[in-house]
Design a protein around this motif. Structure first.
Motif, short mmCIF file in Angstrom:
data_model
loop_
_atom_site.label_atom_id
_atom_site.label_comp_id
_atom_site.label_asym_id
_atom_site.label_seq_id
_atom_site.Cartn_x
_atom_site.Cartn_y
_atom_site.Cartn_z
N GLN A 273 -4.36 -29.17 -93.66
CA GLN A 273 -3.63 -29.76 -94.92
C GLN A 273 -4.44 -31.25 -95.12
O GLN A 273 -4.27 -31.50 -96.27
N GLN A 274 -5.00 -31.99 -94.32
CA GLN A 274 -5.81 -33.18 -94.63
C GLN A 274 -7.08 -32.76 -95.58
O GLN A 274 -7.05 -33.53 -96.29
N GLN A 275 -7.69 -31.77 -95.26
CA GLN A 275 -8.67 -31.10 -96.10
C GLN A 275 -8.37 -31.00 -97.40
O GLN A 275 -8.99 -31.39 -98.62
N LYS A 276 -6.94 -30.34 -97.66
CA LYS A 276 -6.65 -30.11 -98.93
C LYS A 276 -5.79 -30.91 -99.62
O LYS A 276 -5.82 -31.18 -100.93
N LEU A 277 -5.01 -31.86 -98.95
CA LEU A 277 -4.21 -32.73 -99.57
C LEU A 277 -4.88 -34.25 -99.44
O LEU A 277 -4.28 -35.13 -100.21
N GLY A 278 -5.67 -34.45 -98.72
CA GLY A 278 -6.40 -35.77 -98.37
C GLY A 278 -6.64 -36.19 -99.74
O GLY A 278 -6.63 -37.32 -100.27
N PRO A 279 -7.76 -35.48 -100.35
CA PRO A 279 -8.38 -36.06 -101.79
C PRO A 279 -7.16 -36.23 -102.69
O PRO A 279 -7.38 -37.04 -103.61
N LEU A 280 -6.20 -35.42 -102.86
CA LEU A 280 -4.95 -35.85 -103.80
C LEU A 280 -4.75 -37.15 -103.51
O LEU A 280 -3.95 -37.87 -104.29
N ALA A 281 -4.19 -37.48 -102.12
CA ALA A 281 -3.73 -38.86 -101.77
C ALA A 281 -4.50 -39.84 -102.26
O ALA A 281 -4.15 -40.99 -102.71
#
Length: 113
Positions: free
Chosen positions: A92-100
């Motif tokens: 989740q952090q890998q996928k959503l981190g850049p969006l945040a």
């Protein structure tokens, strides 16, 4: 501060916010389809969860089953599920981190992210 002292282009800001919302939805859909595994007891118990944390599969090696010691088996199951969920959180952090980060790290005031 906007260079030249002008006001931000609201249409452009709305388009960027909409694109980020679409990217977030796409990443969440991908997480829901992706499966990750966690294991315990040297692989005696394996749990598979989706990237969003939904338990999909549990495999217990017959060597882990001792009718006289069900507590150990229960501990192994819990440990395997926890390991799988930790792997899902990393995903989740890998996928959503850049969006945040695209939202300025701390998000936009007034929005829930």
């Amino acid at each position: 501060m906007i260079p030249g002292g002008g006001q931000p282009n609201m249409q452009q800001l709305l388009q960027q916010a909409q694109k980020m919302q679409q990217d977030l939805a796409k990443a969440q859909e991908e997480l829901a389809r992706t499966e990750v595994e966690g294991q315990a007891g040297g692989g005696l118990v394996k749990a598979t969860v989706t990237g969003s944390g939904e338990l999909r599969n549990l495999v217990i090696d017959p060597k882990a089953v001792d009718p006289e010691d069900t507590e150990t088996l229960a501990d192994l199951v819990v440990a395997a599920v926890q390991a799988a969920n930790e792997n899902a959180q990393t995903l989740q952090q890998q996928k959503l981190g850049p969006l945040a980060q695209g939202l300025g790290g701390g998000g936009i005031p007034g929005l829930p992210f």
